[in-house]
Design a protein around this motif. Structure first.
Motif, PDB file in Angstrom:
ATOM      1  N   ILE A 181       0.821  -1.215   0.000  1.00 62.70           N
ATOM      2  CA  ILE A 181       0.000   0.000   0.000  1.00 62.70           C
ATOM      3  C   ILE A 181       0.859   1.270   0.000  1.00 62.70           C
ATOM      4  N   GLY A 182       2.131   1.131  -0.345  1.00 58.90           N
ATOM      5  CA  GLY A 182       3.011   2.288  -0.337  1.00 58.90           C
ATOM      6  C   GLY A 182       2.656   3.349  -1.366  1.00 58.90           C
ATOM      7  N   ARG A 183       1.868   2.974  -2.376  1.00 56.32           N
ATOM      8  CA  ARG A 183       1.492   3.920  -3.420  1.00 56.32           C
ATOM      9  C   ARG A 183       0.208   4.678  -3.112  1.00 56.32           C
ATOM     10  N   THR A 184      -0.464   4.348  -2.032  1.00 59.84           N
ATOM     11  CA  THR A 184      -1.775   4.933  -1.781  1.00 59.84           C
ATOM     12  C   THR A 184      -1.672   6.230  -0.999  1.00 59.84           C
ATOM     13  N   THR A 185      -2.637   7.118  -1.242  1.00 62.71           N
ATOM     14  CA  THR A 185      -2.698   8.400  -0.542  1.00 62.71           C
ATOM     15  C   THR A 185      -3.925   8.492   0.363  1.00 62.71           C
ATOM     16  N   LEU A 186      -4.871   7.579   0.200  1.00 65.81           N
ATOM     17  CA  LEU A 186      -6.066   7.574   1.030  1.00 65.81           C
ATOM     18  C   LEU A 186      -5.927   6.529   2.121  1.00 65.81           C
ATOM     19  N   ASP A 187      -6.612   6.738   3.230  1.00 67.27           N
ATOM     20  CA  ASP A 187      -6.519   5.892   4.411  1.00 67.27           C
ATOM     21  C   ASP A 187      -7.671   4.895   4.413  1.00 67.27           C
ATOM     22  N   SER A 188      -7.355   3.588   4.384  1.00 69.68           N
ATOM     23  CA  SER A 188      -8.402   2.568   4.346  1.00 69.68           C
ATOM     24  C   SER A 188      -9.178   2.471   5.649  1.00 69.68           C
ATOM     25  N   HIS A 189      -8.704   3.124   6.726  1.00 67.28           N
ATOM     26  CA  HIS A 189      -9.528   3.233   7.924  1.00 67.28           C
ATOM     27  C   HIS A 189     -10.778   4.061   7.639  1.00 67.28           C
ATOM     28  N   LEU A 190     -10.679   4.954   6.642  1.00 65.42           N
ATOM     29  CA  LEU A 190     -11.725   5.951   6.405  1.00 65.42           C
ATOM     30  C   LEU A 190     -12.480   5.752   5.098  1.00 65.42           C
ATOM     31  N   THR A 191     -11.861   5.105   4.123  1.00 62.34           N
ATOM     32  CA  THR A 191     -12.481   4.937   2.814  1.00 62.34           C
ATOM     33  C   THR A 191     -11.822   3.765   2.105  1.00 62.34           C
ATOM     34  N   LEU A 192     -12.342   3.408   0.930  1.00 54.77           N
ATOM     35  CA  LEU A 192     -11.754   2.318   0.139  1.00 54.77           C
ATOM     36  C   LEU A 192     -10.846   2.907  -0.932  1.00 54.77           C
ATOM     37  N   PRO A 193      -9.529   2.836  -0.756  1.00 56.04           N
ATOM     38  CA  PRO A 193      -8.622   3.348  -1.788  1.00 56.04           C
ATOM     39  C   PRO A 193      -8.604   2.428  -3.008  1.00 56.04           C
ATOM     40  N   LEU A 194      -8.449   3.040  -4.170  1.00 52.37           N
ATOM     41  CA  LEU A 194      -8.315   2.300  -5.421  1.00 52.37           C
ATOM     42  C   LEU A 194      -6.912   2.502  -5.959  1.00 52.37           C
ATOM     43  N   LEU A 195      -6.325   1.427  -6.467  1.00 52.07           N
ATOM     44  CA  LEU A 195      -4.988   1.506  -7.048  1.00 52.07           C
ATOM     45  C   LEU A 195      -5.020   0.800  -8.392  1.00 52.07           C
ATOM     46  N   ASP A 196      -4.678   1.543  -9.457  1.00 51.27           N
ATOM     47  CA  ASP A 196      -4.771   0.969 -10.800  1.00 51.27           C
ATOM     48  C   ASP A 196      -3.422   0.552 -11.370  1.00 51.27           C
ATOM     49  N   THR A 197      -2.401   0.480 -10.522  1.00 48.58           N
ATOM     50  CA  THR A 197      -1.074   0.059 -10.990  1.00 48.58           C
ATOM     51  C   THR A 197      -1.149  -1.356 -11.562  1.00 48.58           C
ATOM     52  N   PRO A 198      -0.647  -1.584 -12.765  1.00 51.61           N
ATOM     53  CA  PRO A 198      -0.706  -2.923 -13.363  1.00 51.61           C
ATOM     54  C   PRO A 198       0.047  -3.958 -12.521  1.00 51.61           C
ATOM     55  N   LEU A 199      -0.435  -5.173 -12.568  1.00 49.87           N
ATOM     56  CA  LEU A 199       0.193  -6.255 -11.810  1.00 49.87           C
ATOM     57  C   LEU A 199       1.658  -6.419 -12.184  1.00 49.87           C
ATOM     58  N   GLY A 256       1.455 -20.162   3.750  1.00 49.03           N
ATOM     59  CA  GLY A 256       1.312 -19.902   5.174  1.00 49.03           C
ATOM     60  C   GLY A 256      -0.048 -19.328   5.508  1.00 49.03           C
ATOM     61  N   VAL A 257      -0.133 -18.718   6.687  1.00 51.36           N
ATOM     62  CA  VAL A 257      -1.390 -18.170   7.188  1.00 51.36           C
ATOM     63  C   VAL A 257      -1.631 -16.783   6.603  1.00 51.36           C
ATOM     64  N   THR A 258      -2.841 -16.579   6.135  1.00 52.57           N
ATOM     65  CA  THR A 258      -3.261 -15.275   5.628  1.00 52.57           C
ATOM     66  C   THR A 258      -4.341 -14.715   6.538  1.00 52.57           C
ATOM     67  N   MET A 259      -4.339 -13.392   6.704  1.00 46.29           N
ATOM     68  CA  MET A 259      -5.386 -12.754   7.493  1.00 46.29           C
ATOM     69  C   MET A 259      -5.768 -11.425   6.870  1.00 46.29           C
ATOM     70  N   THR A 260      -6.995 -11.023   7.122  1.00 47.14           N
ATOM     71  CA  THR A 260      -7.431  -9.712   6.678  1.00 47.14           C
ATOM     72  C   THR A 260      -6.822  -8.638   7.564  1.00 47.14           C
ATOM     73  N   ASP A 261      -6.820  -7.410   7.079  1.00 49.35           N
ATOM     74  CA  ASP A 261      -6.669  -6.275   7.973  1.00 49.35           C
ATOM     75  C   ASP A 261      -7.995  -6.131   8.718  1.00 49.35           C
ATOM     76  N   ASP A 262      -8.090  -5.169   9.612  1.00 52.77           N
ATOM     77  CA  ASP A 262      -9.268  -5.014  10.466  1.00 52.77           C
ATOM     78  C   ASP A 262     -10.535  -4.834   9.622  1.00 52.77           C
ATOM     79  N   LEU A 263     -11.482  -5.732   9.811  1.00 49.25           N
ATOM     80  CA  LEU A 263     -12.728  -5.678   9.050  1.00 49.25           C
ATOM     81  C   LEU A 263     -13.644  -4.551   9.498  1.00 49.25           C
ATOM     82  N   ASP A 264     -13.291  -3.854  10.568  1.00 51.65           N
ATOM     83  CA  ASP A 264     -14.064  -2.689  10.987  1.00 51.65           C
ATOM     84  C   ASP A 264     -13.714  -1.433  10.196  1.00 51.65           C
ATOM     85  N   MET A 265     -12.671  -1.490   9.375  1.00 52.72           N
ATOM     86  CA  MET A 265     -12.279  -0.301   8.629  1.00 52.72           C
ATOM     87  C   MET A 265     -13.361   0.077   7.613  1.00 52.72           C
ATOM     88  N   LYS A 266     -13.448   1.378   7.328  1.00 51.13           N
ATOM     89  CA  LYS A 266     -14.466   1.887   6.405  1.00 51.13           C
ATOM     90  C   LYS A 266     -14.252   1.372   4.981  1.00 51.13           C
TER      91      LYS A 266
END
Length: 334
Positions: A181-199, A256-266
């Motif tokens: 998420i180093g390319r993002t400028t919006l905070d996922s605690h507050l909104t859903l950031p979109l990133l269109d960088t190609p894979l 290995g084990v995968t987990m979400t970030d906090d599901l309470d985020m906006k």
């Protein structure tokens, strides 16, 4: 360590939850989370923390109660990255400048060893760190004060130093926030950031530190709540089959084990029943949800339904979690 064949379905489902709670001691509600929801882990935040002695008493009480209930040891986790994200304060050692100041292997190793030792001493066995996000040169995003300096290769190398040092001291490392998420400028605690960088661009940059960490034996990874539209234009990474099954497990071979970030985020705009179904579909092992609400029960109920429908996928997820707990127990210093 318990075997999945010896566990009830409720016990298996509970292992797939790491939750936050209210209070600074073993309250009746915390007992309920352990004995009834049978959660596999907890995460502590500043309101749960008064002092190292209090945290040590709380962690001991939680583990003792889980054992009394016949459950595997809990993951007891905290966000202790240093810098602006450090839940434990003095008298523990603080690293006020955080990852940006850990620019050498020696500095990263010192942070990991010191932090791991002090966390383990008060009862933690998991740190939601290190951050492996890469900030492009000349760019200042939301993660500017939380990332290691340097190229993707340097970020990966420094992250591995922290990861290995933490685990030497008995604290599991959770690398984050995949796929970066180093390319993002919006905070996922507050909104859903979109990133269109190609894979293919991500593969040469943002994914590199994770590749390095996986090669070094990283056992757990946290997924971001960013929507990577070139990979999946419908779901954020934390709920995306294309990101988890396709990129993380398929293309990169992470088992290995995968987990979400906090599901309470906006950033999570769907309801918890839908989120739980997506977690199963995406092959994510653990739901992280940090603020007490009836969403806990919704997740557990939906997980149970999905586990009945897809027992093979569920068994693989629980097996990975129990294997990580076995590693946790084995790595604990004597």
């Amino acid at each position: 360590m318990a075997q999945i064949s010896d566990m009830t379905l409720d016990e298996q489902v509970g292992q797939r939850l790491i939750v936050g709670f209210d209070g600074t001691d073993l309250t009746d509600d915390l007992k309920y989370l352990i004995d009834t929801l049978k959660v596999g882990g907890v995460i502590l935040f500043s309101p749960n923390i008064d002092s190292p002695a209090q945290v040590a008493d709380l962690c001991h009480a939680m583990q003792a109660y889980a054992a009394h209930c016949g459950l595997p040891p809990l993951f007891i986790s905290v966000d202790q990255e240093g810098g602006q994200v450090a839940r434990m304060k003095e008298p523990l050692t603080l690293f006020p400048e955080g990852a940006p100041a850990l620019g050498t292997p020696e500095a990263a190793r010192h942070f990991g060893r010191t932090t791991g030792k002090e966390l383990f001493e008060v009862g933690y066995n998991m740190d939601m760190a290190p951050v492996l996000d890469v900030q492009p040169e000349g760019f200042s995003g939301i993660m500017a004060k939380r990332v290691f300096p340097g190229s993707p290769q340097e970020v990966g190398a420094l992250g591995v130093e922290v990861m290995e040092a933490l685990e030497t001291e008995g604290v599991l490392a959770v690398v984050k926030h995949f796929p970066g998420i180093g390319r993002t400028t919006l905070d996922s605690h507050l909104t859903l950031p979109l990133l269109d960088t190609p894979l293919e661009v991500l593969s040469r940059t943002d994914l590199v530190p994770f590749e390095i960490a996986f090669a070094a034996g990283a056992s757990a990874v946290m997924l971001s709540h960013i929507k990577y539209t070139d990979i999946d234009d419908q779901w954020p990474a934390s709920l995306s089959p294309e990101v988890v099954k396709g990129v993380l497990r398929g293309r990169m071979g992470f088992n290995g084990v995968t987990m979400t970030d906090d599901l309470d985020m906006k950033a999570v705009t769907c309801d918890m029943e839908t989120a739980a179904r997506q977690i199963f579909t995406a092959d994510v092992d653990i739901a992280l949800i940090c603020h007490r609400s009836d969403r806990y029960e919704t997740l557990a109920k939906t997980f149970k339904t999905m586990a009945t429908r897809f027992p093979g996928a569920h068994a693989l997820a629980v097996g990975r979690i129990l294997a990580l707990k076995e590693i946790m127990t084995r790595k604990a210093p004597n």
